[in-house]
Structure formats: structure tokens, C-alpha cells
Design a protein around this motif. Structure first.
Motif, PDB file in Angstrom:
ATOM      1  N   ASN A 531      12.605 -16.467  -8.256  1.00 49.66           N
ATOM      2  CA  ASN A 531      13.032 -15.105  -8.563  1.00 49.66           C
ATOM      3  C   ASN A 531      12.897 -14.274  -7.296  1.00 49.66           C
ATOM      4  OD1 ASN A 531      13.710 -12.713  -9.711  1.00 49.66           O
ATOM      5  ND2 ASN A 531      11.962 -12.592 -11.095  1.00 49.66           N
ATOM      6  N   ALA A 532      14.011 -13.736  -6.822  1.00 49.28           N
ATOM      7  CA  ALA A 532      14.002 -12.937  -5.590  1.00 49.28           C
ATOM      8  C   ALA A 532      14.639 -11.578  -5.859  1.00 49.28           C
ATOM      9  CB  ALA A 532      14.768 -13.661  -4.491  1.00 49.28           C
ATOM     10  N   SER A 533      13.911 -10.514  -5.562  1.00 48.48           N
ATOM     11  CA  SER A 533      14.413  -9.153  -5.751  1.00 48.48           C
ATOM     12  C   SER A 533      14.292  -8.385  -4.445  1.00 48.48           C
ATOM     13  CB  SER A 533      13.620  -8.424  -6.838  1.00 48.48           C
ATOM     14  OG  SER A 533      13.738  -9.079  -8.077  1.00 48.48           O
ATOM     15  N   ASN A 534      15.303  -7.569  -4.162  1.00 51.16           N
ATOM     16  CA  ASN A 534      15.289  -6.722  -2.983  1.00 51.16           C
ATOM     17  C   ASN A 534      15.718  -5.320  -3.384  1.00 51.16           C
ATOM     18  OD1 ASN A 534      14.994  -8.622  -0.415  1.00 51.16           O
ATOM     19  ND2 ASN A 534      16.326  -9.647  -1.897  1.00 51.16           N
ATOM     20  N   ALA A 535      15.052  -4.328  -2.841  1.00 48.00           N
ATOM     21  CA  ALA A 535      15.396  -2.933  -3.115  1.00 48.00           C
ATOM     22  C   ALA A 535      15.335  -2.141  -1.812  1.00 48.00           C
ATOM     23  CB  ALA A 535      14.444  -2.333  -4.148  1.00 48.00           C
ATOM     24  N   ASP A 536      16.458  -1.550  -1.453  1.00 46.48           N
ATOM     25  CA  ASP A 536      16.533  -0.687  -0.276  1.00 46.48           C
ATOM     26  C   ASP A 536      16.842   0.728  -0.746  1.00 46.48           C
ATOM     27  OD1 ASP A 536      16.173  -2.758   1.625  1.00 46.48           O
ATOM     28  OD2 ASP A 536      18.263  -3.341   1.329  1.00 46.48           O
ATOM     29  N   MET A 537      15.940   1.656  -0.449  1.00 43.64           N
ATOM     30  CA  MET A 537      16.123   3.054  -0.830  1.00 43.64           C
ATOM     31  C   MET A 537      16.033   3.920   0.418  1.00 43.64           C
ATOM     32  SD  MET A 537      13.892   3.059  -4.303  1.00 43.64           S
ATOM     33  CE  MET A 537      12.699   1.960  -3.544  1.00 43.64           C
ATOM     34  N   ASN A 538      16.999   4.799   0.550  1.00 40.04           N
ATOM     35  CA  ASN A 538      17.040   5.659   1.720  1.00 40.04           C
ATOM     36  C   ASN A 538      17.267   7.103   1.298  1.00 40.04           C
ATOM     37  OD1 ASN A 538      17.123   3.659   4.143  1.00 40.04           O
ATOM     38  ND2 ASN A 538      18.623   2.851   2.704  1.00 40.04           N
ATOM     39  N   ALA A 539      16.554   8.006   1.967  1.00 37.37           N
ATOM     40  CA  ALA A 539      16.686   9.447   1.719  1.00 37.37           C
ATOM     41  C   ALA A 539      17.148  10.127   3.015  1.00 37.37           C
ATOM     42  CB  ALA A 539      15.360  10.031   1.246  1.00 37.37           C
ATOM     43  N   TYR A 540      18.086  11.069   2.879  1.00 36.99           N
ATOM     44  CA  TYR A 540      18.642  11.771   4.036  1.00 36.99           C
ATOM     45  C   TYR A 540      18.589  13.276   3.788  1.00 36.99           C
ATOM     46  CZ  TYR A 540      20.623   7.147   4.955  1.00 36.99           C
ATOM     47  OH  TYR A 540      20.790   5.796   5.167  1.00 36.99           O
ATOM     48  N   ASN A 541      17.970  13.982   4.735  1.00 38.70           N
ATOM     49  CA  ASN A 541      17.953  15.440   4.669  1.00 38.70           C
ATOM     50  C   ASN A 541      19.230  16.009   5.281  1.00 38.70           C
ATOM     51  OD1 ASN A 541      15.326  15.721   3.502  1.00 38.70           O
ATOM     52  ND2 ASN A 541      14.458  15.161   5.506  1.00 38.70           N
ATOM     53  N   SER A 558      12.353  -0.351   2.285  1.00 42.97           N
ATOM     54  CA  SER A 558      13.085  -1.592   2.059  1.00 42.97           C
ATOM     55  C   SER A 558      12.049  -2.637   1.677  1.00 42.97           C
ATOM     56  CB  SER A 558      13.837  -2.031   3.318  1.00 42.97           C
ATOM     57  OG  SER A 558      14.509  -3.246   3.096  1.00 42.97           O
ATOM     58  N   TYR A 559      12.200  -3.186   0.472  1.00 48.16           N
ATOM     59  CA  TYR A 559      11.121  -3.993  -0.083  1.00 48.16           C
ATOM     60  C   TYR A 559      11.691  -5.275  -0.680  1.00 48.16           C
ATOM     61  CZ  TYR A 559       6.337  -4.359  -1.845  1.00 48.16           C
ATOM     62  OH  TYR A 559       5.027  -4.723  -2.055  1.00 48.16           O
ATOM     63  N   ALA A 560      10.995  -6.390  -0.460  1.00 47.88           N
ATOM     64  CA  ALA A 560      11.395  -7.690  -1.013  1.00 47.88           C
ATOM     65  C   ALA A 560      10.262  -8.238  -1.864  1.00 47.88           C
ATOM     66  CB  ALA A 560      11.718  -8.671   0.113  1.00 47.88           C
ATOM     67  N   PHE A 561      10.646  -8.833  -2.958  1.00 42.98           N
ATOM     68  CA  PHE A 561       9.680  -9.345  -3.926  1.00 42.98           C
ATOM     69  C   PHE A 561      10.195 -10.709  -4.393  1.00 42.98           C
ATOM     70  CE2 PHE A 561       7.953  -9.859  -8.148  1.00 42.98           C
ATOM     71  CZ  PHE A 561       6.703  -9.273  -8.100  1.00 42.98           C
ATOM     72  N   SER A 562       9.425 -11.789  -4.174  1.00 44.68           N
ATOM     73  CA  SER A 562       9.894 -13.124  -4.543  1.00 44.68           C
ATOM     74  C   SER A 562       8.797 -13.899  -5.258  1.00 44.68           C
ATOM     75  CB  SER A 562      10.367 -13.897  -3.310  1.00 44.68           C
ATOM     76  OG  SER A 562       9.287 -14.099  -2.416  1.00 44.68           O
ATOM     77  N   GLN A 563       9.240 -14.815  -6.108  1.00 43.73           N
ATOM     78  CA  GLN A 563       8.311 -15.660  -6.855  1.00 43.73           C
ATOM     79  C   GLN A 563       8.834 -17.096  -6.892  1.00 43.73           C
ATOM     80  OE1 GLN A 563       6.521 -13.541 -10.574  1.00 43.73           O
ATOM     81  NE2 GLN A 563       8.640 -12.885 -10.407  1.00 43.73           N
ATOM     82  N   TRP A 592       3.602 -15.738  -5.216  1.00 48.37           N
ATOM     83  CA  TRP A 592       4.192 -14.417  -5.223  1.00 48.37           C
ATOM     84  C   TRP A 592       4.145 -13.845  -3.798  1.00 48.37           C
ATOM     85  CZ3 TRP A 592       1.510  -9.945  -8.369  1.00 48.37           C
ATOM     86  CH2 TRP A 592       2.328  -8.823  -8.360  1.00 48.37           C
ATOM     87  N   THR A 593       5.278 -13.411  -3.275  1.00 41.43           N
ATOM     88  CA  THR A 593       5.333 -12.845  -1.924  1.00 41.43           C
ATOM     89  C   THR A 593       5.968 -11.468  -1.965  1.00 41.43           C
ATOM     90  OG1 THR A 593       5.577 -15.054  -0.965  1.00 41.43           O
ATOM     91  CG2 THR A 593       6.156 -13.180   0.430  1.00 41.43           C
ATOM     92  N   GLN A 594       5.288 -10.486  -1.341  1.00 43.71           N
ATOM     93  CA  GLN A 594       5.818  -9.131  -1.215  1.00 43.71           C
ATOM     94  C   GLN A 594       5.971  -8.805   0.268  1.00 43.71           C
ATOM     95  OE1 GLN A 594       3.536  -6.321  -3.947  1.00 43.71           O
ATOM     96  NE2 GLN A 594       2.183  -8.088  -3.887  1.00 43.71           N
ATOM     97  N   THR A 595       7.101  -8.242   0.629  1.00 41.89           N
ATOM     98  CA  THR A 595       7.338  -7.897   2.026  1.00 41.89           C
ATOM     99  C   THR A 595       7.885  -6.484   2.118  1.00 41.89           C
ATOM    100  OG1 THR A 595       7.853 -10.203   2.552  1.00 41.89           O
ATOM    101  CG2 THR A 595       8.533  -8.527   4.139  1.00 41.89           C
ATOM    102  N   ASN A 596       7.220  -5.655   2.948  1.00 37.81           N
ATOM    103  CA  ASN A 596       7.688  -4.300   3.226  1.00 37.81           C
ATOM    104  C   ASN A 596       8.400  -4.335   4.579  1.00 37.81           C
ATOM    105  OD1 ASN A 596       7.987  -1.577   3.951  1.00 37.81           O
ATOM    106  ND2 ASN A 596       6.148  -0.982   2.810  1.00 37.81           N
TER     107      ASN A 596
END
Length: 921
Positions: A531-541, A558-563, A592-596
Motif C-alpha cells: 500500500n503506497a500513498s502520496n500527498a502533496d499539498m501546497n499553499a501560495y500567498n 509532500s508526504y509518502a506513506f507505504s506499507q 511501515w515507512t513514512q517519508t517527509n
């Protein structure tokens, strides 16, 4: 001459051989004790003249077999002292025909008044283990009544105004037709468009997973399901329902469904268009989250809290359509089931939310006004293909695909006060967002039966991919106060946010089934999943030039989550006439691996998880059984709970992820007891369930003096929950009536933290419903339901301020059949909602709906009617919720009074089969 004699001898021998192949067999048992009956007389009689053909007796195993029978019609008579005689008509049409009557349950004469003896006519309700079967024709209905009206009459089932079905205390997730999917996850498409007189039997059961069905071992994955078995004469022909309605206030309802059934082949198309909140709304995207154990799905869209479904809030405009195709061929060796749906849903409305937030030593109240405008365009395809490659190999493929485009526009005005009614803060926010979701979910099962009976090898492959992209603008102004409404400071926010979330789940499992004896089966399994999940969130002023091009790293990530999960286990199944017992356990090693990616930090962890299960059913007799079950499951945190990024979409309520979260283990156990007496029509359905969790994920809320909340996640023990249902009633044939009572309980003990202080919340709900209905053909149809519920909640942070209140409904309904095929219908619902010291608004509501109509054409196929919805214009949207340390009440705009003139045509053209060729009838 010798040759002629030889030829005649051969022909006579062949004839005797053919005759010898015809046989009738079965097993005779005691219907009460479920024991075989030896030395029981079994007599074969010619149906034409009642002449005795053969007579045999059952052996030590209760079996009998009658051989060397010529073709023709016969009666099988089974007789034993002190037992009621059993008869069965059989028809031997061809040579080499073998008829197996299966297990035949005999009834003692002493219990004859409590049991029905004739096979296949066991009364209105049949209980088979955990399956309850209703004989549809046993429940009297109006001509052209829908399946929904039939379900509302069945004991233990309730259908609300939106078509949602509750069966024996649990929500029904699927409605099948002849065991097959029919437009997937919208039960109302079936219940409101199929005619009740087409249905032979209604089966209510817990639908198990393909793996549980293949192995016979319960894996805990099940959902309450209704299966509609069609009558044989309803499986051929064309039928459907077309309805058009409109009113002066701009409300309208238009829907059509046309079905072409030809035996095992079914083709259906439908379309709806309406803004009354009654059609085209039952569409849930459940498949996108249907992953296996230890799942982690993509992060929720922080700019969008709308589910994409209509739940009564606002004024909807729904436009939907779909296509269904189902067929079996090659002697049922191949089968296909396709469902495609497309739809557009727009919702406009307003809501008000008041909440109490319990803090250590104090209470904070808030009031939120919201205006929303939401739109979603959906596409969904569901497909299933099954092939029996040979007598021992079966392959099944399930595929679902979703494409959604959604836009939301929300405006909020918030005020927060302390317990002394002093203003703490105010806020104004505007959120606009556009998102696209793509999902494909595939399951493949390959099952192979070995030479030894019961020995099987099965392979399961599963894939689930989700891709979601969104972009939106958030604008907010938050004002903070001190003293007597004196503004202390102001915070402004104007940002553009983008999010890309992807998740891929792959799973493979091999299952080996080995029979240890005639009644005991052992099942081994091993699986590997990724199971591999990735989430990239960006905020711009916003820059000085007015463009959103200034990155804000504090609210970006930007975060990755894998199992990687290795899982295997063993289970056993023990089955006899009275006892059905499954038990076993799986064990899983999770890496379980988490990567920032922003910081470069990576965290690797490993867990050993256990999944024990047991399920025991004891059958007292055919219509009475009791069962107990237990399941233990491990659940992993979702990526939105572990991702360490601030969410400032709501500046007054900020969420923070916790990468140190652990998985948590939940124990679920329950007991069920069902019984039915066919002759008297008395029934009792019941179940009680309890669950408790260790290390469950909960919230830790920090509230500052200005009323601003920061939410984070943590593991905590001590959570438990219970829920139960008891339904009993009786069918009164003398009065053409049914009456009964439904009792329900549910509650929980939850633990969370507020400002570092442990908070224990207790919530309980007790509800009771009494109902009765009576139907007299061509005269009237009347029903009455009374419901009351007592709700209690208490928080350890504010023990002096519990919230207790009553809710209830009074629901009479009456249909009168007048001369000239006129009908007059009226229904009333009076909602009683007790005020509290927090929720002091008067929310009691009296709703009145009525219509008058006239039927035309043959079999009353055409109905013209004038209807009025909410005649008193009193409808109010309302919800109350207790959870964590908060108690919330939400009121909202919803559909109120309108009038419609409508025309509904129920048409049916059956096709009879004569000598193998279809002919119109």
C-alpha cells in the motif's frame, strides 16, 4: 432366428438398463431434533390411479432410494408412527433421470399446529441459519405496488421517506436481483421501480466476501443485503415504469426505467430528473475505499468537507441515468454483469450549527452560519465476469471505475462565546474548490477444485488505485476579543491551495482448503500486500501584483506513506445438521515507512498484527437458530492523520498530523437469536453486539483563551461501544393485519484529551417503536407507527452539565379506495424533539403529505394524481451529534411545501415459453 433372439435380448437388456437408471432418493429426518429417522416407510404411488408401485424403508443413515422406475407422474408418501404424513409430487420425464428430494423434515402430530409440513410451503417467513426469507405473496399489497412498499410490510424491516432500508437493526447496503448486482449501490433504483408482484421471495442476510464464500470461513467482511428472487413468469418480457410530474412552484420529478428480461438475460435502462429531493440521489462511492486490512487511503481534501451526496441539506437538482446488463450462457458456465451510471447533482442551501465544547473547568459555545453551493458530475462503471473453465475451475473478475468532477463554494460566519456569554472571537471565511477524482478497483479470483471432494486451491488478486487533484482559494478574517466585546487582534488569510493525492493498493492471497472429515474443513492462507500513498499539498500567498505565486512552506508538505504486509493464517470449519462453527486466526507482519520530502526525514516501523475470528450457529429447528461471533481486527492510521502539516483552511480550527501514531486493535463480538412460528405468524429477531479497542486513535484538542482550537491525533485506550436490536410481532390473518414492536439500543464510552486533560464521554440511546398495519382489498390500507428515543450524554470534564433529551415520531398513514378507481392517500409525521439548556429552539415539526389519484387502463396500469408535500410548510432540517468533547446541533434549509400533478405508467408484457420457443402473452 438365433440372430433375432440375440438382438431382442440386447434390446431388452438396454431397455432394462435405461429403466434402472431412473431413481428417487432422499434423507428422512426429525424436523425438531434434526436426527435421521430409520425404518421409515417410503411408498411410491402412481399419480393417475393411486396404484402402489414400490415400497421401501430408510436405512440406518435415514436414506432411501427407489430404483427401476418408468417415466410418468408419481406421489412419494412417507409415513411413520406419531408423525404427520409427508407427500411430494414427482415427474419423471425422460430416461436416466435421478431425483434427489434432499433432507425431508418430518413433524410429529403433537407439533402439527406449530409447524407446516408441506415441503416448499413453510409459511410467510423461513429462517435458514442467519438468512431470513420472506414469501412475498404472503403479504397483501395494492395492485402495482412497488418493492419498496413490500419491504415496508416485512417484519423487522423499516423503510424511511428517502428509501433507506433498515433490516433487523442494521442498514441495508445492497439490494440484489436473483443474486446479481442491479445498478450497484443505489437500492432505491430497485425498490422503487420493480413491482412487488414480480417477487417470489425476499432474502435478508449478511453478504460475505468472495473469499468467505469460496472457503466457507467467515473473514469478518460482510454487509447487510437483500436479495429479490423473481418469479419464473417475471423473468421473461418487458416491463417498466415511467413517471412525469410538475408543479407551479418550479418543482418537478421525471423518471423512467425500462427492463427487458429474457430468462437469465436482463437489460435495463433508467433516467431521472428532479429537484424534490426524492429521486436520483441514492448514489454512494463506497468502492473507492474498499481496500483490505491495514489500509491507508489518500488524504481528505482540506478545502472540501462535502461528501458529494445529498443528505437532506439544501435544495437539490439531480440528473442521473444508467444502463444494466446481466446474462448467463453455456449452461451457466459463463456470466457477465455490467452497470454504468452517470449523473449530475447540484445543491444550494444554508445551515446553522450551534455547539458546546467541554473544556477542563469551562465551556465554550459557538454558532456558525453557512451558505453553500455544491456541484458534482459522476461516472461509475461496475463490471463482473465469471467463467467456469471446466468442471473444477472457476474464474471471477470484478472491476469498478469512478470519474468525478466536483466544485464547492462555501461561506461561513462564526461567533464563539465562553460560559459567561462573553465574545471570544468571530470569523468570516470563503472557500471555493475544484477537484477531480479517478479510481479503479479490480478483484480477480481463480478457484480450482481438486480430485478429492472438498479440496480447493484459490488465488485472490486485488488492485485499488485512487488519484485526486484539487485546487481552490481560501479567504478568511478572524477577530479576537477580550473584556466586554473589545477586539484584541485580527488575522487575515488569502491563499490558493493545491493538493495531489495518490494511493495504490496491491494484494495477492492464496487459499488452500482441505477437508479433514465429512464435517470438518481446514483452510490455510498466505497473502502479500503493498500500500503506497502520496500527498502533496501546497499553499501560495498573494503577491503585490495580485497573483497567488508566493509559496508558504508552513502550510505546504509532500508526504509518502507505504506499507508492506505479509499475512497468513489457519482456520477450521465444522458443520453438522445443527451446528455450524468457524474459527481461526491470521497473523500479519507490517513494515511501515513514512517519508517527509520537505525535510528529508524518514521513519520506518514494524508491527505484528493478529486477526482472530469465530462464528458459531446452532439450529434448534428449521425456523429457530442462535448464533455467536467474534472478530479481531487491526486498523492502521490514515495518511491525513499522520501527515505533519498544518491545515489553516479554518484559522479557528487547525489540524496537525502525528507521524508517531500506532495501529490499533478492535474486538467485536455479538449474539443473534431468530425464531418464527409459521402457523401463528409470530416472529422474533434479535442481535446484540459489543466492541472494545485498545490504543484507538483519538483527538487531542488544545483550546486557547481566544477560543481557537488546534487538533492533533494520539493513541488512547478505554474505548468501547455496544448496539443491539429486538423485533417481535405477529401476523393476524383474521384481520388482514400485522403488528409488532422494535427495540434498539446503542452507546459508547469514548476517550479523548482537552488541553491535556483526559476526557471520558458516555453516550447512550434507547429507542422503541410500536407499529401496526391493516389492508382490506378495495377498501382501505391503514398503518400507524409510534417511535420514542431517550438520549443521554455526559462528559467527565463537565459532570454537572449532562445533556439528556427525548425524541419521537408519530406516523399514521391511510389510503382509501373509492369508487371509480379513485384513491385518496394521506400520511402524517409528527417529530418531537425535546429542548435542552443548550439546544433551546423549538424543533417540533408536523409534516403532512397527501395525494388523490385515479387509475386507468387494464390492471390499473396508469395512475394520474395530484400530490402535496409538506402541506403545512413546516419542514425543518435537523441533526444532533455527540462526539469527543463536543455536542452539536445542526439545522438547515431543506425541501418544503410543493404540489405536483403527475402521471405514472406501470407497464408489463410477459413472454411465455412454449416448446422452447418464446411467445408473447
Amino acid at each position: 432366428m438365433k440372430r433375432v433372439a440375440t438382438l431382442m435380448s440386447i434390446m431388452l437388456g438396454l431397455t432394462l438398463h435405461v429403466i434402472a437408471q431412473n431413481s428417487i432418493q432422499g434423507i428422512v429426518t426429525d424436523g425438531t431434533r434434526q436426527e435421521v429417522m430409520i425404518n421409515t416407510a417410503v411408498i411410491l404411488i402412481k399419480a393417475r390411479d393411486s396404484m402402489l408401485v414400490q415400497a421401501v424403508r430408510t436405512g440406518n443413515d435415514g436414506r432411501f432410494q427407489i430404483n427401476k422406475i418408468d417415466t410418468g407422474k408419481y406421489i412419494v408418501l412417507i409415513s411413520y408412527a406419531n408423525y404427520a404424513d409427508y407427500t411430494e409430487f414427482v415427474y419423471l420425464q425422460t430416461a436416466q433421470q435421478q431425483i434427489d428430494l434432499g433432507k425431508i423434515a418430518m413433524t410429529t402430530k403433537a407439533h402439527l399446529l406449530q409447524e407446516v409440513v408441506v415441503r416448499k410451503e413453510l409459511g410467510a417467513i423461513i429462517i435458514k441459519g442467519d438468512t431470513t426469507e420472506f414469501v412475498a405473496d404472503s403479504f397483501r399489497l395494492q395492485p402495482n405496488a412497488s418493492v419498496e412498499e413490500l419491504l415496508a410490510r416485512l417484519p423487522g424491516l423499516q423503510v424511511d421517506k428517502d428509501g433507506n432500508i433498515t433490516a433487523q437493526g442494521a442498514a441495508v447496503k445492497k439490494v440484489l436481483v436473483d443474486g446479481e448486482e442491479f445498478f450497484g449501490d443505489d437500492p432505491t433504483l430497485v425498490t422503487r421501480n420493480l413491482r412487488a408482484d414480480m417477487i417470489d421471495k425476499v432474502q435478508v442476510y449478511e453478504k460475505k466476501s468472495d473469499m468467505a464464500v469460496a472457503t466457507g470461513i467467515n473473514d469478518g467482511k460482510q454487509e447487510k443485503t437483500i436479495n429479490l428472487q423473481l418469479k419464473e413468469n417475471s423473468k421473461r418480457g418487458m416491463f417498466g415504469k415511467i413517471s412525469v410530474g410538475g408543479g407551479l412552484q418550479g418543482y418537478f420529478e421525471e423518471q423512467a426505467m425500462i427492463n427487458f428480461f429474457r430468462g437469465k438475460q436482463k437489460v435495463s435502462v433508467y433516467g431521472t430528473l428532479g429537484n424534490t429531493g426524492r429521486i436520483g440521489l441514492g448514489w454512494q462511492d463506497n468502492e473507492k475505499l474498499s481496500v483490505q486490512r491495514d489500509e491507508s487511503v489518500t488524504k481528505d481534501n482540506e478545502l472540501d468537507s462535502w461528501s458529494g451526496n445529498y443528505e437532506g441539506q439544501g435544495i437539490p437538482l439531480a440528473q442521473t441515468g444508467g444502463f444494466h446488463f446481466n446474462d448467463r450462457w453455456s449452461e451457466d458456465k459463463q456470466a457477465i454483469n455490467l452497470n454504468y451510471k452517470v449523473g449530475n447533482l447540484m445543491i444550494d442551501g444554508e445551515s446553522n450549527t450551534i455547539a458546546q465544547n467541554n473544556l477542563p473547568g469551562s465551556i465554550i459555545y459557538s454558532s456558525t452560519n453557512q451558505a453553500f453551493k455544491n456541484n458534482i458530475f459522476k461516472n461509475k462503471l461496475l463490471g463482473e465476469y465469471e467463467i467456469k473453465a471446466d468442471s473444477s475451475t472457476r474464474i471471477k473478475v470484478n472491476v469498478s471505475g469512478i470519474l468525478n468532477h466536483k466544485t464547492t463554494d462555501n461561506q461561513y460566519h462564526v461567533k464563539t462565546y465562553d460560559g459567561d456569554s462573553s465574545l471570544l472571537n468571530t470569523g468570516r471565511r470563503q472557500l471555493s474548490n475544484s477537484s477531480d477524482l479517478g479510481n479503479i478497483n479490480t478483484m480477480v479470483m481463480i478457484e480450482r477444485s481438486m480430485k478429492k471432494k472438498g479440496r480447493k486451491l484459490a488465488l485472490f488478486l486485488h488492485e485499488n488505485y485512487i488519484n485526486e487533484n484539487s485546487a481552490g482559494i481560501v479567504k478568511a478574517q478572524s477577530d479576537f476579543y477580550y473584556g466586554v466585546d473589545k477586539r484584541d487582534s485580527t488575522a487575515l488569510l488569502d491563499q490558493r491551495k493545491t493538493a495531489v493525492s495518490k494511493s495504490l493498493y496491491l494484494d495477492g492471497k492464496i487459499v488452500y482448503t482441505e477437508p479433514l472429515s465429512r464435517r470438518v474443513v481446514m483452510v490455510w492462507n498466505y497473502g502479500l500486500s503493498v500500500n503506497a500513498s502520496n500527498a502533496d499539498m501546497n499553499a501560495y500567498n498573494k503577491s503585490a501584483e495580485g497573483f497567488y505565486n508566493q509559496p508558504d512552506s508552513a502550510f505546504s508538505n509532500s508526504y509518502a506513506f507505504s506499507q508492506l504486509i505479509n499475512q497468513g493464517g489457519i482456520a477450521f470449519s465444522v458443520n453438522s445438521n445443527k451446528v455450524h462453527f468457524n474459527f481461526g486466526t491470521d497473523a500479519g507482519l507490517t513494515n511501515w515507512t513514512q517519508t517527509n520530502h520537505y525535510t528529508g526525514n524518514s521513519n520506518q516501523r514494524s508491527f505484528v498484527n493478529w486477526y482472530p475470528s469465530a462464528d458459531l450457529t446452532y439450529v434448534f429447528r428449521m425456523q429457530q437458530s442462535i448464533g455467536v461471533y467474534y472478530n479481531g481486527t487491526t486498523k492502521m492510521p490514515a495518511i491525513n492523520q499522520v501527515q505533519p502539516v498544518l491545515n489553516n483552511t479554518d484559522p479557528l480550527n487547525v489540524y496537525v498530523g502525528n507521524p508517531a501514531l500506532d495501529p490499533y486493535y478492535t474486538n467485536v463480538m455479538g449474539i443473534r437469536y431468530n425464531t418464527y412460528q409459521p402457523l401463528s405468524g409470530k416472529y422474533l429477531f434479535s442481535n446484540f453486539n459489543y466492541s472494545f479497542s485498545g490504543n484507538q486513535i483519538t483527538t487531542n484538542t488544545i483550546t486557547d483563551l481566544s477560543g481557537k482550537n488546534i487538533y492533533s491525533y494520539m493513541n488512547v485506550g478505554g474505548n468501547n461501544r455496544y448496539w443491539g436490536y429486538l423485533g417481535l410481532g405477529k401476523k393476524m390473518d383474521r384481520f388482514n393485519a400485522n403488528a409488532g414492536i422494535n427495540l434498539g439500543v446503542n452507546g459508547e464510552r469514548g476517550v479523548n484529551f482537552s488541553n491535556g486533560v483526559r476526557n471520558i464521554l458516555h453516550y447512550h440511546n434507547y429507542n422503541a417503536e410500536i407499529y401496526a398495519n391493516q389492508y382490506l382489498k378495495d377498501r382501505y390500507d391503514v398503518s400507524l407507527a409510534l417511535n420514542a428515543a431517550w438520549n443521554t450524554s455526559a462528559s467527565s470534564l463537565q459532570q454537572q452539565a449532562p445533556v439528556n433529551y427525548w425524541t419521537g415520531t408519530i406516523s399514521p398513514a391511510l389510503t382509501v379506495f373509492l369508487p371509480g378507481k379513485l384513491q385518496l392517500h394521506t400520511e402524517v409525521k409528527y417529530y418531537i424533539r425535546q429542548r435542552t439548556n443548550i439546544f433551546s429552539d423549538n424543533l417540533n415539526v408536523l409534516l403532512c403529505n397527501a395525494w388523490i389519484g385515479k387509475k386507468f387502463l387494464k390492471e390499473d396500469a396508469l395512475l394520474v394524481k395530484v400530490s402535496g408535500n409538506d402541506l403545512l410548510n413546516r419542514n425543518k432540517g435537523f441533526n444532533r451529534f455527540v462526539g469527543g468533547s463536543s455536542m452539536v446541533q445542526n439545522s438547515y434549509t431543506t425541501v418544503q411545501r410543493f404540489f405536483l400533478l403527475s402521471v405514472t405508467w406501470n407497464f408489463i408484457q410477459r413472454t411465455a415459453v412454449q416448446n422452447g420457443n418464446p411467445s408473447s402473452k
